[in-house]
Design an enzyme around this catalytic site. Structure first.
Site, PDB file in Angstrom:
ATOM      1  N   ASP A 184      -6.578  -6.782   3.905  1.00  0.00           N
ATOM      2  CA  ASP A 184      -5.987  -5.439   4.009  1.00  0.00           C
ATOM      3  C   ASP A 184      -6.052  -4.957   5.450  1.00  0.00           C
ATOM      4  OD1 ASP A 184      -5.124  -2.854   3.594  1.00  0.00           O
ATOM      5  OD2 ASP A 184      -6.859  -2.241   2.391  1.00  0.00           O
ATOM      6  N   SER A 201       0.843  -1.190   0.000  1.00  0.00           N
ATOM      7  CA  SER A 201       0.000   0.000   0.000  1.00  0.00           C
ATOM      8  C   SER A 201       0.879   1.239   0.000  1.00  0.00           C
ATOM      9  CB  SER A 201      -0.902   0.010   1.238  1.00  0.00           C
ATOM     10  OG  SER A 201      -1.436   1.310   1.403  1.00  0.00           O
ATOM     11  N   HIS A 249      -8.311   1.202  -3.988  1.00  0.00           N
ATOM     12  CA  HIS A 249      -9.227   0.896  -2.889  1.00  0.00           C
ATOM     13  C   HIS A 249      -9.951   2.188  -2.529  1.00  0.00           C
ATOM     14  CE1 HIS A 249      -9.591  -0.424   1.641  1.00  0.00           C
ATOM     15  NE2 HIS A 249     -10.758  -0.379   1.022  1.00  0.00           N
ATOM     16  N   HIS A 285      -1.197  -1.174  -4.158  1.00  0.00           N
ATOM     17  CA  HIS A 285      -2.507  -0.878  -3.592  1.00  0.00           C
ATOM     18  C   HIS A 285      -2.580   0.633  -3.324  1.00  0.00           C
ATOM     19  CE1 HIS A 285      -6.027  -2.046  -1.087  1.00  0.00           C
ATOM     20  NE2 HIS A 285      -5.644  -1.065  -0.283  1.00  0.00           N
ATOM     21  N   MET A 332      -9.044   7.972   0.233  1.00  0.00           N
ATOM     22  CA  MET A 332      -9.927   8.293   1.374  1.00  0.00           C
ATOM     23  C   MET A 332     -10.475   9.704   1.213  1.00  0.00           C
ATOM     24  SD  MET A 332      -7.494   6.996   4.465  1.00  0.00           S
ATOM     25  CE  MET A 332      -6.639   5.416   4.373  1.00  0.00           C
ATOM     26  N   ASP A 371      -4.740   3.592  -1.758  1.00  0.00           N
ATOM     27  CA  ASP A 371      -5.820   3.884  -0.808  1.00  0.00           C
ATOM     28  C   ASP A 371      -6.359   5.285  -1.001  1.00  0.00           C
ATOM     29  OD1 ASP A 371      -6.056   1.529   0.875  1.00  0.00           O
ATOM     30  OD2 ASP A 371      -4.013   1.973   1.529  1.00  0.00           O
ATOM     31  N   MET A 375     -12.154   4.238  -0.509  1.00  0.00           N
ATOM     32  CA  MET A 375     -12.837   4.398   0.789  1.00  0.00           C
ATOM     33  C   MET A 375     -13.528   5.749   0.759  1.00  0.00           C
ATOM     34  SD  MET A 375      -9.798   2.858   3.138  1.00  0.00           S
ATOM     35  CE  MET A 375      -8.580   3.140   1.856  1.00  0.00           C
ATOM     36  N   MET A 391     -11.396  -6.365   5.006  1.00  0.00           N
ATOM     37  CA  MET A 391     -10.658  -5.440   5.870  1.00  0.00           C
ATOM     38  C   MET A 391     -10.375  -6.120   7.210  1.00  0.00           C
ATOM     39  SD  MET A 391     -10.080  -2.798   4.078  1.00  0.00           S
ATOM     40  CE  MET A 391      -9.180  -1.969   5.396  1.00  0.00           C
TER      41      MET A 391
END
Ligand code: DX5
Ligand code: ZN
Length: 220
Positions: A174, A9, A65, A32, A36, A34, A67, A136
């Site tokens: 993850d 990540s 990913h 990966h 957010m 992330d 979020m 998760m």
């Protein structure tokens, strides 16, 4: 079963020397990413412009990913930024199958993720709509948290369902994956392992990737 996939990540990467740091993990299978939004999770990370930079700096497959709330509004943005797979949270959408179909329709792989408190059973019958499932093993929002071993029950349920139905779906985990936790996750049936601090937090990211891969392979 295929070889374990290691997906560092980039949340844990050193952005002051991003190119160099990413090259140090060039032996990883996927990266990966992330995303957010400060709403779906109580933290902000980075967005599509940074991801475009990452895409330029590496040849690896980029797994995004999301979020974020309303992930469907951002598909084109992340496809244009270089996404090879888009993973959204089922808690953020009304019709997850429609979104999975839309993602696949754009020529990228589709995945869904579940928070620790979200059961997996309601989603089993729609697994054929997906390329991967992201379990998760921490509350999403921050790197560097402790692994929640009870989340492996979901992995075992998925492994059993996927194998007994002959499905081609990658089980990914993850949060809190490191040299102490990866073997248990691999033994439960995980195919792909996201690791932030356990790769980019180490002096030698490439060695960390190799070590994680070996530990996972040895436990399956
Ligand atoms: C958490 C993110 C994770 C995080 C993992 O919300 O989805 O991908 O970067 O970090 P570690 O491996 O440090 O737990
Ligand atoms: Zn993540």
């Amino acid at each position: 079963m295929t070889a374990p996939i290691i997906a560092p990540s980039i949340l844990a990467a050193d952005f002051s020397r991003l190119g160099e740091h990413l090259r140090q993990a060039a032996n990883a299978d996927w990266l990966h990413v992330d995303i957010m939004d400060g709403h779906f999770v109580p933290n902000l990370s980075f967005g599509a412009d940074i991801m475009k930079t990452v895409d330029k700096l590496t040849d690896q497959e980029l797994n995004v990913h999301l979020m974020i709330e309303e992930p469907g509004k951002w598909l084109d943005t992340y496809v244009a930024a270089g996404a090879d797979a888009i993973i959204f949270h089922v808690e953020a959408v009304e019709d997850h199958v429609a979104l999975a179909r839309e993602i696949r329709g754009k020529g990228v792989k589709a995945g869904f993720s579940v928070r620790p408190g979200t059961p997996i059973e309601p989603y089993l019958e729609t697994l054929n709509e997906y390329d991967q499932v992201l379990i998760m093993s921490v509350e999403p929002g921050f790197g560097g948290q402790s692994f929640m071993p009870e989340q492996l029950d979901k992995v075992r349920t998925l492994r059993e369902y996927i194998d007994s139905n002959g499905l081609d779906v990658v089980i990914e985990i993850d949060g809190g994956i490191n040299a102490d936790t990866i073997a248990d996750a691999a033994a439960a049936g995980v195919d792909s392992f996201v690791a932030g601090s356990a790769v980019f937090g180490k002096e030698d990211p490439a060695a960390a990737v190799d070590q994680l891969r070996e530990l996972a392979a040895g436990a399956r």
